[in-house]
Design a protein around this motif. Structure first.
Motif, short mmCIF file in Angstrom:
data_model
loop_
_atom_site.label_atom_id
_atom_site.label_comp_id
_atom_site.label_asym_id
_atom_site.label_seq_id
_atom_site.Cartn_x
_atom_site.Cartn_y
_atom_site.Cartn_z
N TRP A 147 13.92 -74.80 -33.90
CA TRP A 147 12.91 -74.96 -32.86
C TRP A 147 12.85 -73.76 -31.91
O TRP A 147 11.77 -73.35 -31.50
CB TRP A 147 13.17 -76.25 -32.08
N THR A 148 13.99 -73.23 -31.57
CA THR A 148 14.02 -72.14 -30.59
C THR A 148 13.84 -70.76 -31.22
O THR A 148 13.38 -69.83 -30.54
CB THR A 148 15.35 -72.14 -29.83
N THR A 149 14.16 -70.62 -32.50
CA THR A 149 14.12 -69.29 -33.13
C THR A 149 13.05 -69.18 -34.20
O THR A 149 12.22 -68.25 -34.19
CB THR A 149 15.50 -68.96 -33.74
N LEU A 150 13.05 -70.13 -35.14
CA LEU A 150 12.19 -70.00 -36.31
C LEU A 150 10.78 -70.54 -36.07
O LEU A 150 9.79 -69.92 -36.48
CB LEU A 150 12.82 -70.70 -37.51
N TRP A 151 10.66 -71.69 -35.39
CA TRP A 151 9.36 -72.32 -35.22
C TRP A 151 8.36 -71.44 -34.47
O TRP A 151 7.18 -71.37 -34.87
CB TRP A 151 9.50 -73.67 -34.53
#
Length: 390
Positions: free
Chosen positions: A198-202
């Motif tokens: 959620w914090t890096t890839l999305w």
């Protein structure tokens, strides 16, 4: 001591100014949360229903681009009717919502449906602009390439893409903790793997999706505008030389130009109104902000409601850019007024419904003034025989 004493009034003045600015930001955001959603929901639902009625008329119903526009209006209506009212209730009356296991199920639906309809609207615009660019580039093959059947397949394909992209919201969405007033639902980041996603890839996935969509929309719009300008120049030269264009050909060219202009304006607004929320979500998911909760609240409210302004704006853009859209809309509104007059004159008359159905399918021609030529005849028939044929 002297320098310290002199600095105190400045520090106090800065603090008071900061508190005043944050209070103003909070009040503005609070006012936006209270009034804007109601206005957007009511006006947007009515306007999108009118778009569906116009696109289902005899003039538009057989065109594949009109089918895309009708589906887009239905998607916008469902979002304005389901997601936005729930958000309005929570931000203004948070005590109505109690955090229970059932509320998490509700949030799974709202998050998936909210993100899904937003992404679906973007991909429908991508499909419309791409198809229209193909139509103006290959006019001799438009009847075989740009069909309503292919449009239905395109809608099914983009729906599957959006479902796969936003499927994770059905598994991770929960209701926010008490005290979070900006939004009703969030994603649970208790799982470390999903927290990393959620914090890096999305943010990268979503922004890449938006970037690719906006690039395709922009390139298609450039192609459409180029060919529309060329078509207008050709028409001007032929008129100047005294050459007449065949009636059917002229009508088809006029219809294509109007759809192209309507589509260009639609795609332009979707980029302008979608980009701010994407930036806000990216910044918030990365943990950065303005260190001022009131300013953050105001920025989020403005960016969030711009998404729904886009869902309401298409009707006004179509009215502004499409003369045939305005003419058909005028027919529908005039016919609705006649039906209302009939029902008021004879309560419970059984002929008004059948008359409306017959009128909507016949789509009478327009007079030079833009009004239906048979409207007066229909009005006389309704008043003379309101109960319908024997």
């Amino acid at each position: 001591m002297g320098s310290t004493a002199n600095s105190l009034p400045n520090d106090t003045e800065w603090t008071v100014s900061k508190n005043f600015s944050t209070t103003v930001a909070f009040r503005i955001a609070d006012g936006i949360d209270l009034y804007v959603p109601l206005l957007l929901s009511i006006s947007g639902i009515v306007c999108n229903i009118l778009v569906v009625m116009v696109m289902h008329s005899k003039y538009f119903r057989h065109n594949s681009t009109s089918f895309y526009m009708m589906v887009n209006a239905i998607v916008d209506t469902s979002s304005l009717a389901l997601v936005l009212p729930a958000h309005w209730l929570y931000v203004n009356f948070p005590g109505l919502f109690v955090k229970t296991p059932q509320s998490h199920v509700m949030c799974k639906f709202f998050n998936f449906f909210g993100w899904g309809t937003s992404d679906l609207g973007i991909l429908l615009t991508v499909a419309m602009t791409t198809e229209r660019a193909i139509a103006v580039t290959l006019p001799l093959r438009v009847n075989s390439l740009c069909t309503k059947r292919r449009a239905k397949i395109g809608v099914a394909v983009v729906t599957v893409i959006v479902t796969v992209k936003d499927l994770h919201f059905l598994m991770t969405s929960v209701m926010v903790s008490r005290g979070e007033a900006e939004y009703l639902c969030e994603v649970s980041t208790e799982n470390p793997f999903y927290s990393l996603f959620w914090t890096t890839l999305w943010p990268w996935i979503h922004n890449a999706f938006l970037l690719a969509s906006f690039v395709i929309i922009s390139v298609s719009n450039v192609i459409i505008i180029k060919h529309v300008n060329r078509s207008n120049r050709t028409k001007f030269v032929k008129n100047l030389c005294g050459q007449k264009i065949h009636g059917n050909t002229a009508r088809l060219q006029s219809r294509g130009r109007q759809l192209s202009v309507m589509l260009v304006m639609d795609s332009f607004t979707i980029v302008v109104f979608t980009l701010p929320y994407s930036v806000i979500v990216t910044v918030m998911s990365s943990g950065h902000g303005t260190d001022d909760s009131d300013v953050d609240k105001l920025m989020y409210a403005v960016a969030f409601y711009l998404l729904y302004v886009n869902r309401c704006a298409n009707f006004y853009l179509y009215c502004l850019s499409g003369s045939r859209f305005r003419d058909v809309l005028k027919q529908i509104l005039c016919c609705c007024c006649c039906c209302c007059c009939c029902r008021r004159s004879v309560f419970g008359g059984r002929g008004s419904g059948s008359l409306w159905a017959s009128y909507s399918h016949t789509s009478p021609p327009l007079s030079p003034s833009g009004l239906p030529t048979s409207m007066s005849k229909i009005s006389v028939a309704v008043c003379m025989n309101p109960s319908g044929p024997d």
